[in-house]
Each structure stands twice: as structure tokens, then as C-alpha cells.
Design a protein around this motif. Structure first.
Motif, PDB file in Angstrom:
ATOM      1  N   ASP A  88      18.842   0.071  -0.596  1.00 55.97           N
ATOM      2  CA  ASP A  88      18.018   1.002   0.176  1.00 55.97           C
ATOM      3  C   ASP A  88      17.566   0.388   1.502  1.00 55.97           C
ATOM      4  OD1 ASP A  88      18.113   3.133  -1.556  1.00 55.97           O
ATOM      5  OD2 ASP A  88      16.306   2.568  -2.663  1.00 55.97           O
ATOM      6  N   VAL A  89      17.375   1.270   2.488  1.00 57.57           N
ATOM      7  CA  VAL A  89      16.752   0.905   3.764  1.00 57.57           C
ATOM      8  C   VAL A  89      15.446   1.680   3.843  1.00 57.57           C
ATOM      9  CG1 VAL A  89      16.943   1.039   6.284  1.00 57.57           C
ATOM     10  CG2 VAL A  89      18.960   0.478   4.898  1.00 57.57           C
ATOM     11  N   GLY A  90      14.340   0.989   4.097  1.00 52.44           N
ATOM     12  CA  GLY A  90      13.056   1.681   4.124  1.00 52.44           C
ATOM     13  C   GLY A  90      11.999   0.896   4.863  1.00 52.44           C
ATOM     14  N   TYR A  91      10.751   1.303   4.666  1.00 50.08           N
ATOM     15  CA  TYR A  91       9.628   0.643   5.334  1.00 50.08           C
ATOM     16  C   TYR A  91       8.605   0.229   4.287  1.00 50.08           C
ATOM     17  CZ  TYR A  91       6.861   4.894   4.582  1.00 50.08           C
ATOM     18  OH  TYR A  91       6.189   5.931   4.000  1.00 50.08           O
ATOM     19  N   ILE A  92       7.771  -0.759   4.668  1.00 47.56           N
ATOM     20  CA  ILE A  92       6.694  -1.230   3.786  1.00 47.56           C
ATOM     21  C   ILE A  92       5.416  -1.333   4.617  1.00 47.56           C
ATOM     22  CG2 ILE A  92       5.857  -3.096   2.316  1.00 47.56           C
ATOM     23  CD1 ILE A  92       8.793  -3.937   1.904  1.00 47.56           C
ATOM     24  N   ILE A  93       4.333  -0.723   4.100  1.00 44.76           N
ATOM     25  CA  ILE A  93       3.005  -0.869   4.708  1.00 44.76           C
ATOM     26  C   ILE A  93       2.142  -1.626   3.717  1.00 44.76           C
ATOM     27  CG2 ILE A  93       0.936   0.368   5.493  1.00 44.76           C
ATOM     28  CD1 ILE A  93       2.776   2.685   6.321  1.00 44.76           C
ATOM     29  N   ALA A  94       1.488  -2.705   4.197  1.00 44.06           N
ATOM     30  CA  ALA A  94       0.702  -3.540   3.273  1.00 44.06           C
ATOM     31  C   ALA A  94      -0.601  -3.995   3.925  1.00 44.06           C
ATOM     32  CB  ALA A  94       1.535  -4.738   2.829  1.00 44.06           C
ATOM     33  N   ASN A  95      -1.159  -3.152   4.806  1.00 47.62           N
ATOM     34  CA  ASN A  95      -2.434  -3.482   5.479  1.00 47.62           C
ATOM     35  C   ASN A  95      -2.368  -4.829   6.191  1.00 47.62           C
ATOM     36  OD1 ASN A  95      -3.626  -1.076   4.491  1.00 47.62           O
ATOM     37  ND2 ASN A  95      -4.021  -2.084   2.527  1.00 47.62           N
ATOM     38  N   ILE A  96      -1.242  -5.057   6.890  1.00 43.94           N
ATOM     39  CA  ILE A  96      -1.067  -6.294   7.663  1.00 43.94           C
ATOM     40  C   ILE A  96      -1.620  -6.029   9.065  1.00 43.94           C
ATOM     41  CG2 ILE A  96       0.617  -7.954   8.536  1.00 43.94           C
ATOM     42  CD1 ILE A  96       2.492  -6.954   6.241  1.00 43.94           C
TER      43      ILE A  96
ATOM     44  N   ALA B 241       0.839  -1.208   0.000  1.00 44.87           N
ATOM     45  CA  ALA B 241       0.000   0.000   0.000  1.00 44.87           C
ATOM     46  C   ALA B 241       0.869   1.251   0.000  1.00 44.87           C
ATOM     47  CB  ALA B 241      -0.922   0.001   1.214  1.00 44.87           C
ATOM     48  N   GLU B 242       2.030   1.172   0.678  1.00 44.32           N
ATOM     49  CA  GLU B 242       2.935   2.340   0.751  1.00 44.32           C
ATOM     50  C   GLU B 242       4.333   1.861   1.094  1.00 44.32           C
ATOM     51  OE1 GLU B 242       1.565   5.710   3.170  1.00 44.32           O
ATOM     52  OE2 GLU B 242       3.625   5.967   3.877  1.00 44.32           O
ATOM     53  N   LEU B 243       5.317   2.539   0.563  1.00 47.50           N
ATOM     54  CA  LEU B 243       6.707   2.278   0.949  1.00 47.50           C
ATOM     55  C   LEU B 243       7.447   3.608   0.975  1.00 47.50           C
ATOM     56  CD1 LEU B 243       8.158   2.561  -1.996  1.00 47.50           C
ATOM     57  CD2 LEU B 243       7.620   0.159  -2.220  1.00 47.50           C
ATOM     58  N   GLY B 244       8.620   3.611   1.588  1.00 46.91           N
ATOM     59  CA  GLY B 244       9.362   4.871   1.670  1.00 46.91           C
ATOM     60  C   GLY B 244      10.581   4.753   2.554  1.00 46.91           C
ATOM     61  N   PHE B 245      11.050   5.907   3.022  1.00 41.79           N
ATOM     62  CA  PHE B 245      12.313   5.998   3.754  1.00 41.79           C
ATOM     63  C   PHE B 245      12.073   6.605   5.132  1.00 41.79           C
ATOM     64  CE2 PHE B 245      12.929   6.394  -0.804  1.00 41.79           C
ATOM     65  CZ  PHE B 245      13.848   5.380  -1.060  1.00 41.79           C
ATOM     66  N   PHE B 246      13.126   6.573   5.952  1.00 42.72           N
ATOM     67  CA  PHE B 246      13.025   7.096   7.307  1.00 42.72           C
ATOM     68  C   PHE B 246      13.718   8.447   7.416  1.00 42.72           C
ATOM     69  CE2 PHE B 246      13.118   2.446   7.692  1.00 42.72           C
ATOM     70  CZ  PHE B 246      11.931   2.224   8.359  1.00 42.72           C
ATOM     71  N   LYS B 247      12.991   9.479   7.780  1.00 39.17           N
ATOM     72  CA  LYS B 247      13.620  10.658   8.375  1.00 39.17           C
ATOM     73  C   LYS B 247      13.369  10.437   9.859  1.00 39.17           C
ATOM     74  CE  LYS B 247      14.872  12.529   4.486  1.00 39.17           C
ATOM     75  NZ  LYS B 247      16.291  12.624   4.119  1.00 39.17           N
ATOM     76  N   LEU B 248      12.904  11.449  10.619  1.00 41.14           N
ATOM     77  CA  LEU B 248      12.494  11.107  11.980  1.00 41.14           C
ATOM     78  C   LEU B 248      11.156  10.368  11.910  1.00 41.14           C
ATOM     79  CD1 LEU B 248      13.266  11.244  14.904  1.00 41.14           C
ATOM     80  CD2 LEU B 248      12.022  13.390  15.121  1.00 41.14           C
TER      81      LEU B 248
END
Length: 599
Positions: free
Chosen positions: A256-264, A237-244
Motif C-alpha cells: 500500500d501507498v498511504g499517509y500517516i499522521i502521528a501528532n508530529i 493518530a490517523e492513516l489512510g490513502f490518497f485521493k485528491l
């Protein structure tokens, strides 16, 4: 393909050696956060982390640094917990990096956890940059600490950076070393996706969020991804990177280092160390090193006020959302009522969970003595795993009981070796070897049952060494032990919350001291209350709480002696009847006494 403008690194340090402060300075120097956003320990967002000076939850963050060579580099700092309880999470975070900053306090020197995490980093093939922090302290012993680091890593003294994160000394040198020494990540965007899950968290609005390092391939929004351990598939559903905070992006590429949101909906579906690939044309082989995280220590948790039971259940459910390693199940105790059996990764994890339950959810708790999980081999064949004494099979069914052992190390000044060796032997430890870093620091290796160190070992270690020794351990295997179930009977009734599994050689002394302690805490009744320690049917220790005595002959003003005797016989019969039907209310202090036997 080389991502020459990217560097992925972490910071390794013992508790209170300045890791969070160094992270603050790196954020300041790279202008990642505005002055308004900056505060001390900015990556430690729990009050508990700030108070204790420890990192409990990993916090990745992306920095942009314009280096002296004119290139602006993307630096991914993957913050790691430093304590042994979270060593598996640390190992996965290290796998997500190409390099590590090894931070050592100039006054304290190399400590046990520094050694463990440094060895993890070496095993992972990371480029290590050694840093001596707090060089501005009056007690700094820079030359001694340099010698210890050289002995640990085998590097040159010239490779060691001198810094003080608090005084902003050496920060530019550290940033330039990260660019110069830590290799750029390698990976091909055109091969099937393989991304390592190194952490996860729970967002009340978006569900479980996976923290990943992409090693090969690429992932875009709306792609269907698959967890290779659980085989579950989700649409991104969304992915991206970390600031604060999380910053939305369009694509995660190799390196890359990032996050993944997938309605889990359930965080337990995201397992640390798992590999993510795409459902179509995905990778066939997962990344190595994944294992299920299993609790090591168990204890019963009960609300002091029975009406708080539902609140405690809800609190554990909420904690479980951000801590998949926490396990719990309902249990009932005849003495303590309704509560939960909770499993933790280790002692620090247990302490943190209990403190968060009391502080964040305002629930007063009673916690039973921590236990480890024993492997009980049965005469009929097979084995069962037991984490509480009441689940132990009958003695006639047991072939043997095996207990978990750990490989441990203690770092200490040499003058405390004698006292520490005595403590280790008293706790059934098996001495292995000694290694001298220099004349001020010695490393002792030994193997010891986990059950012996979860009780009061750390407190005794600190008091024996006047606070100078540091301790670290890792599980190794199960070994046969001469273990027995010690029951405590109060007024001939077995109190399951006070039962323990102990070594036979220590059972008598332990039972005697526990009975003596309970005698002080259980209030006197109208009848005599026996307190007994037993192994099976054999009573091995006993104390008696004397009955309260009422002077029933006070109203007699003379007359025949038989008048007094008649009153005394009547009182005696009443006490006998009361002893048969009377119940003893056990105060809460009695359960806490088990934890404080050595105070």
C-alpha cells in the motif's frame, strides 16, 4: 504474498514534456475526480508550478481502473519532481514503485534529465514503459525519438507507446500497459513492519504528515511506530490513502501507498528515505538508500526594507514547515544590515524559495551571490566547512582549499558541440566522453566545479546552443583548487557582501570587471572614492569615482591670483577632511551587479 490487484508507478519526464497533462488524463479516464474537480495540472497545486510547467512537490494519488480483464485495479501514482535539485527525493519515490512511465516529447526528444531519471529507475530495478508524447504536434519527429529511446533503454521499438495527453490519444493503451507490464507489489503482512518514507508535508491542524510505501508488515491506527534513523516513537493518530485529498483508512498493508499522521510537531523529524517500523516486535534492519539531505548552494537573503526582517524570519519558518531541505540562520552584513544565510539543494530550489518569499509573503529581497560550501584544510590539522567568504580563515592558517565537483552531462544537436566544449573548458570543466544517440542528438559527459555552474553557466549554455541544449549534474566529491578570497574595498572599507571565493586564474579579470561595474553604480561624492579589488593585502584592480567639483572661484572678479589660490587651497583641505570622515552609501544596484557581470 502478491497483491495482484495493486500497481504502484510513477511518471519520469523532462520539464515541459507533458507529465502533469498525462496525469490529468489518467485521472479523467479512471473517473477519480468529478468534472467539477478537474482542471489543468490538477496535481500541481502551487501557482509557481502551473506557471513554470514544473513539479516542485510530490503528489501521490490513488486511481481505480476497471481493466479489460474484468478486474478493478488499484493504481497508486506517485508523482515526482523532475529537476536535478530534487534527485534524492526522486530516487526515494522510485524506490516506492515497481514501474515507471518514461515520457518523452515527440518534438524535443530525449533530454538530460530524462536520461538521469531513467538511469535512476533502471538502477532501482523498475519496469519502464516508454511513451512518446505530443505525437499530434506538427514538429513531431517520431522515428528519431524512437531511435533515441531504443538507444537509451535497449528496448524494442514495438514496446514504445505513441500518445498525446492533450488530445487524449493512447491513454487506454497506457493504462492497460501498466496492468500488463508493471509487476504487482510483493510483501508479507505477517512479518515486522518496514515502510519507506518517500515524502512529507505539514498540516497546520494535524502537524507533520508522512507519505509512506509499506513494503512489509502492516500498520493500524493507535499502533506505536518508530522512525529507524532518528529513533523517535509516536502513536499513529490517523492513516489512510490518497485521493485528491487524504481519505482515512483502518490499516496499511504490504504494497500500500498511504499517509500517516502521528501528532508530529516538526517536519524535520520526518526524514525522506527513513524506514518506519513498529515499536514492539519491529524490524531490526532499515531499508537501504537513506542519507541526510544537505544543502549544496548558499546565499544571503536580506529584506530591502529593514522593518521586514521579522516578517522574513516568519516567512522562512513557514516555508521550512513544508521543505525540510531548506536551512537558514541569521547573519549580519555591514552593508546590508540584518538578514539570513539560506542553504538550498541547488539553483532551481534557490530560485523557487526566493520567488515564493517575494510572492507569497510580499517581501522585497536583496540576495547576495550564491556560494557553494568549500572544505578548508588547516595547517594545524583538521578542516572546516565554509559557505561564505567572510568565514574563510586567515591565509596563513590555510593548508589548501577544496571545492565540490559534479559529474555533468549536456545533450545537444551536433552543430553546437564546438561552442559548448569552449564554454565547458572556460568554466574549468574536465571533458570525459561523447555519446551519439543519432545524427541529431549528442551527449557530452564532463566533470566541473559546482561553483562554476551556479553562477551563469545555464544561461550561457542556452544562448550558446540557441536554447536546444539540456543540462543535468550530480555531486561527486571535493577536489583541491587554487582558490583565493577576492575582497572589494570601497573608500578603503571592505564590503563583506561583495567578497567572493574565486579561482586565482580568474581573480584579476573578475575584480577588474566588478570594479568597473561598481564605478558606474556608486554615485559621485564631494570627495574622490577609490574602488579596489584585493587578494589579501595585494590590490589587483582599481577604479576611481571622481569627486564632484564646485567652482569656488566663481565669485572672484579679478584681483590678485593669490585670492583664487587661497580659495582652492581651502577647498582642497575641506575635501581631504571629508575623505577621512565621509561615508559612502552603496546603492542596492551595486549588490545586484555581482550577479549580472556577464549581461
Amino acid at each position: 504474498m502478491l497483491r495482484s490487484d495493486v500497481r504502484n508507478f510513477c511518471i519520469i519526464a523532462h520539464i515541459d514534456h507533458g507529465k502533469s497533462t498525462l496525469a490529468d488524463r489518467l485521472l479523467e479516464e479512471t473517473h477519480t475526480l468529478s468534472d467539477k474537480q478537474m482542471m489543468n495540472q490538477v496535481l500541481d497545486d502551487m501557482d509557481l508550478e502551473r506557471e513554470r510547467g514544473i513539479t516542485i512537490k510530490s503528489h501521490p494519488i490513488q486511481l481505480k481502473y476497471p481493466a479489460k480483464d474484468g478486474i478493478t485495479y488499484t493504481l497508486n501514482l506517485i508523482d515526482t519532481p523532475g529537476h536535478v535539485d530534487f534527485s534524492y527525493e526522486v530516487s526515494r519515490s522510485l524506490e516506492a514503485c515497481e514501474g515507471a512511465l518514461l515520457l518523452v516529447d515527440a518534438a524535443q526528444g530525449v533530454e538530460a534529465q530524462t536520461v538521469s531519471n531513467a538511469m535512476l529507475a533502471v538502477d532501482s530495478g523498475l519496469e519502464i514503459i516508454p511513451i512518446i508524447n505530443k505525437i499530434d504536434l506538427p514538429a513531431a519527429q517520431i522515428d528519431d525519438v524512437k531511435t533515441q529511446i531504443v538507444d537509451l533503454l535497449g528496448c524494442d521499438q514495438d514496446d514504445i507507446i505513441l500518445a498525446s495527453a492533450k488530445a487524449d490519444i493512447g491513454i487506454i493503451e497506457i493504462l492497460e500497459s501498466i496492468i500488463a507490464k508493471i509487476p504487482a507489489p510483493r510483501g508479507d503482512d505477517d512479518v515486522p513492519l518496514r515502510a519507506l518514507v518517500f515524502d512529507s508535508t505539514y498540516d497546520a491542524y494535524r502537524g507533520a504528515v508522512a507519505y509512506v510505501r509499506v513494503l512489509e508488515g502492516q500498520l493500524k491506527s493507535k499502533d506505536i511506530m518508530r522512525f529507524m534513523a532518528s529513533k523517535e516513537e509516536y502513536e499513529v493518530a490517523e492513516l489512510g490513502f490518497f485521493k485528491l485529498k487524504r481519505v482515512k483508512g483502518n490499516i496499511l498493508r504490504a504494497g500500500d501507498v498511504g499517509y500517516i499522521i502521528a501528532n508530529i510537531k516538526d517536519i524535520s523529524e520526518i526524514k525522506v528515505g527513513d524506514t518506519i517500523t513498529t515499536a514492539r516486535n519491529g524490524a531490526t534492519e532499515a531499508l537501504s538508500g537513506y542519507r541526510e539531505v544537505k544543502p549544496m548552494v548558499y546565499s544571503g537573503v536580506y529584506p530591502i526594507i529593514s522593518e521586514d526582517y521579522t516578517n522574513l524570519r516568519m516567512a522562512l519558518e513557514k516555508l521550512n514547515l513544508n521543505d525540510a531541505a531548506l536551512t537558514w540562520e541569521p547573519e549580519t552584513s555591514g552593508a546590508l544590515g540584518f538578514g539570513f544565510r539560506v542553504g538550498y539543494l541547488g539553483l532551481l530550489h534557490m530560485e523557487i524559495v526566493q520567488e515564493r518569499l517575494e510572492r507569497e509573503f510580499d517581501i522585497e529581497l536583496i540576495t547576495t551571490q550564491p556560494n557553494v560550501k568549500f572544505r578548508v584544510n588547516l595547517r594545524a590539522g583538521g578542516h572546516v566547512m565554509v559557505d561564505k567568504p567572510s568565514d574563510l580563515p586567515e591565509p596563513g592558517e590555510i593548508e589548501q582549499i577544496e571545492e565540490p565537483y559534479v559529474s555533468a552531462e549536456v545533450l545537444t544537436p551536433p552543430k553546437y558541440i564546438g561552442n559548448l566544449m569552449k564554454l565547458i573548458i572556460d568554466k574549468r570543466g574536465i571533458y570525459k566522453s561523447t555519446h551519439y544517440f543519432n545524427e541529431s542528438k549528442v551527449q557530452i559527459y564532463f566533470e566541473i566545479p559546482l561553483a562554476e555552474i551556479i553562477f551563469d553557466f545555464y544561461d550561457q549554455l542556452k544562448s550558446t546552443s540557441r536554447g536546444y541544449a539540456s543540462f543535468d549534474y550530480e555531486p561527486i566529491d571535493f577536489r583541491k583548487g587554487d582558490l583565493v578570497k577576492l575582497d572589494i574595498l570601497i573608500a578603503a572599507e571592505r564590503v563583506d557582501a561583495l567578497s567572493q571565493i574565486v579561482h586565482r586564474d580568474k581573480a584579476f579579470d573578475h575584480a577588474r570587471r566588478l570594479c568597473a561595474k561598481l564605478k558606474e553604480l556608486i554615485p559621485r561624492q564631494q570627495f574622490e572614492v577609490p574602488i579596489q579589488g584585493s587578494i589579501g593585502q595585494k590590490i589587483i584592480a582599481r577604479e576611481t569615482v571622481r569627486a564632484l567639483r564646485k567652482n569656488v572661484t566663481a565669485k572672484c572678479y579679478g584681483g590678485d591670483i593669490t585670492r583664487k589660490r587661497k580659495l582652492l587651497e581651502k577647498q582642497k583641505a575641506g575635501k581631504k577632511r571629508m575623505k577621512q570622515v565621509g561615508r559612502v552609501e552603496i546603492p542596492q544596484d551595486a549588490f545586484l551587479a555581482v550577479l549580472k557581470l556577464n549581461d
